[in-house]
Design a protein around this motif. Structure first.
Motif, PDB file in Angstrom:
ATOM      1  N   ASP A 197       0.797  -1.144   0.175  1.00 43.09           N
ATOM      2  CA  ASP A 197      -0.052  -0.146  -0.156  1.00 43.09           C
ATOM      3  C   ASP A 197       0.896   1.402   0.148  1.00 43.09           C
ATOM      4  O   ASP A 197       0.442   2.236   0.160  1.00 43.09           O
ATOM      5  N   LYS A 198       2.057   0.989  -0.213  1.00 41.84           N
ATOM      6  CA  LYS A 198       3.140   2.089  -0.247  1.00 41.84           C
ATOM      7  C   LYS A 198       3.609   2.939   1.194  1.00 41.84           C
ATOM      8  O   LYS A 198       4.236   3.916   0.951  1.00 41.84           O
ATOM      9  N   THR A 199       2.987   2.268   2.029  1.00 42.29           N
ATOM     10  CA  THR A 199       3.472   2.900   3.343  1.00 42.29           C
ATOM     11  C   THR A 199       4.162   1.785   4.308  1.00 42.29           C
ATOM     12  O   THR A 199       4.507   0.743   4.105  1.00 42.29           O
ATOM     13  N   ILE A 200       4.863   2.447   5.328  1.00 42.94           N
ATOM     14  CA  ILE A 200       5.531   1.912   6.337  1.00 42.94           C
ATOM     15  C   ILE A 200       4.897   2.109   7.719  1.00 42.94           C
ATOM     16  O   ILE A 200       4.541   3.413   7.807  1.00 42.94           O
ATOM     17  N   LYS A 201       4.483   1.206   8.555  1.00 41.39           N
ATOM     18  CA  LYS A 201       3.738   1.540   9.849  1.00 41.39           C
ATOM     19  C   LYS A 201       4.626   1.025  10.992  1.00 41.39           C
ATOM     20  O   LYS A 201       5.108   0.090  10.791  1.00 41.39           O
ATOM     21  N   VAL A 202       4.543   1.870  11.901  1.00 45.27           N
ATOM     22  CA  VAL A 202       4.940   1.580  13.324  1.00 45.27           C
ATOM     23  C   VAL A 202       3.859   1.340  14.358  1.00 45.27           C
ATOM     24  O   VAL A 202       2.907   1.815  14.405  1.00 45.27           O
ATOM     25  N   TRP A 203       4.134   0.227  14.863  1.00 47.24           N
ATOM     26  CA  TRP A 203       3.072  -0.483  15.808  1.00 47.24           C
ATOM     27  C   TRP A 203       3.738  -0.528  17.179  1.00 47.24           C
ATOM     28  O   TRP A 203       4.743  -0.836  17.598  1.00 47.24           O
ATOM     29  N   ALA A 205       4.913   7.740   5.165  1.00 49.69           N
ATOM     30  CA  ALA A 205       4.669   7.708   3.660  1.00 49.69           C
ATOM     31  C   ALA A 205       5.682   8.635   3.051  1.00 49.69           C
ATOM     32  O   ALA A 205       6.170   9.590   3.460  1.00 49.69           O
ATOM     33  N   GLY A 206       5.786   8.265   1.728  1.00 41.59           N
ATOM     34  CA  GLY A 206       6.788   8.910   0.845  1.00 41.59           C
ATOM     35  C   GLY A 206       7.035   8.267  -0.346  1.00 41.59           C
ATOM     36  O   GLY A 206       7.096   8.398  -1.518  1.00 41.59           O
ATOM     37  N   HIS A 207       6.706   6.754  -0.317  1.00 39.81           N
ATOM     38  CA  HIS A 207       7.277   5.681  -1.547  1.00 39.81           C
ATOM     39  C   HIS A 207       5.989   6.048  -2.325  1.00 39.81           C
ATOM     40  O   HIS A 207       5.127   6.189  -2.003  1.00 39.81           O
ATOM     41  N   SER A 208       6.309   5.869  -3.737  1.00 35.96           N
ATOM     42  CA  SER A 208       5.062   6.024  -4.632  1.00 35.96           C
ATOM     43  C   SER A 208       4.990   4.872  -5.215  1.00 35.96           C
ATOM     44  O   SER A 208       4.000   4.631  -5.863  1.00 35.96           O
ATOM     45  N   GLU A 209       5.452   3.646  -4.853  1.00 37.25           N
ATOM     46  CA  GLU A 209       5.102   2.185  -5.314  1.00 37.25           C
ATOM     47  C   GLU A 209       5.365   1.275  -4.104  1.00 37.25           C
ATOM     48  O   GLU A 209       5.730   1.674  -2.848  1.00 37.25           O
ATOM     49  N   TRP A 210       5.057   0.046  -4.165  1.00 38.51           N
ATOM     50  CA  TRP A 210       5.229  -1.036  -3.193  1.00 38.51           C
ATOM     51  C   TRP A 210       6.199  -0.821  -2.426  1.00 38.51           C
ATOM     52  O   TRP A 210       7.466  -1.001  -2.868  1.00 38.51           O
ATOM     53  N   VAL A 211       6.399  -0.948  -1.236  1.00 40.26           N
ATOM     54  CA  VAL A 211       7.462  -0.857  -0.246  1.00 40.26           C
ATOM     55  C   VAL A 211       7.807  -2.415   0.151  1.00 40.26           C
ATOM     56  O   VAL A 211       6.859  -3.256   0.672  1.00 40.26           O
ATOM     57  N   ARG A 212       9.044  -3.009  -0.543  1.00 36.12           N
ATOM     58  CA  ARG A 212       9.215  -4.527  -0.566  1.00 36.12           C
ATOM     59  C   ARG A 212      10.165  -4.957   0.625  1.00 36.12           C
ATOM     60  O   ARG A 212       9.731  -6.129   0.980  1.00 36.12           O
TER      61      ARG A 212
END
Length: 240
Positions: A31-37, A49-56
């Protein structure tokens, strides 16, 4: 094994997860994001948020102060997970970035020799929880890409320090040797390559499988490397 919590928040498949210190987790998604839990509550406390495509891929620095990510958008980014600020946007790859990892502190001497940088070690600014003269972590990132290269980056300056060229197909994964002196990478060209970090040269090429070689790890208790490949086999290699 008992599932104690399920974390809801991403809008597409989750590509990678890493623990972020003792009480947090970080996840990367299509979904192009990284989440901190927050582990104790299961809440998403921050979205990067900042990537424009899939964060792999996602990795965490040894002191858990920084996070690095690789994306289908051809970039590597370094983040402050406490503020969601993007500290570095590393551009240069010409295809999907499959993997990005922080270099361990014991690799810094070889990296500085390779890049002709001063050997004086950087240190973390002292605080109540940080011993004086603690070596700084998260200074360098290595990334592997479908453009067939691995690249070494200086996080502080954003500079590309070296490009490792030799694979004939997508670079899928890599690992640092525990000595900090070499990188071992695997690729869809079916090989495992050993790179000398002080010279940047490929020191050894090994036929790792009969199909795409997709993942690698190094044992923390013995000189063993494990590789996985599309041909359904796991290979174990003694590294001496």
């Amino acid at each position: 094994y008992k599932c104690v919590r399920t974390l809801h928040g991403h809008d597409h498949c989750v590509s990678a997860v890493r623990f972020l210190g003792p009480d947090k987790l970080v996840s990367a998604s299509r979904d192009k994001t990284i989440k901190v839990w927050e582990l104790s509550t299961g809440y998403c406390i921050r979205t990067l948020a900042g990537h424009s495509e899939w964060v792999r891929s996602v990795d965490v620095s040894a002191d858990a102060r920084l996070v690095c990510t690789g994306s289908t958008d051809h970039t590597v980014r370094v983040w402050d997970p406490n503020t969601a600020e993007c500290k570095a946007d590393l551009r240069g790859h010409e295809h999907v970035v499959e993997v990005a990892k922080f270099a361990p502190v014991n690799a810094y001497a070889c990296i500085r020799r390779l890049a002709d940088l001063p050997q004086q070690p950087a240190v973390v600014q002292n605080s109540d929880s940080t011993p004086a003269n603690t070596p700084a972590t998260g200074l360098y990132v290595v990334s592997g890409s479908r453009d067939k290269t691995l690249r070494l980056w200086d996080v502080t300056s954003g500079q590309l320090l070296h490009k490792f060229v030799g694979h004939d197909n997508w670079v899928r994964d890599f690992v640092f040797h525990p000595s900090g002196k070499t990188i071992i990478s695997v690729s869809d060209d079916r090989t495992m390559r050993v790179w000398d970090l002080a010279t940047g040269r490929c020191a050894k090429t090994i036929e790792a499988s009969e199909h795409f070689t997709t993942c690698i790890d190094f044992s923390i208790v013995s000189p063993l490397v494990a590789t996985g490949s599309v041909d359904t086999f796991v290979g174990l290699w003694e590294c001496r």
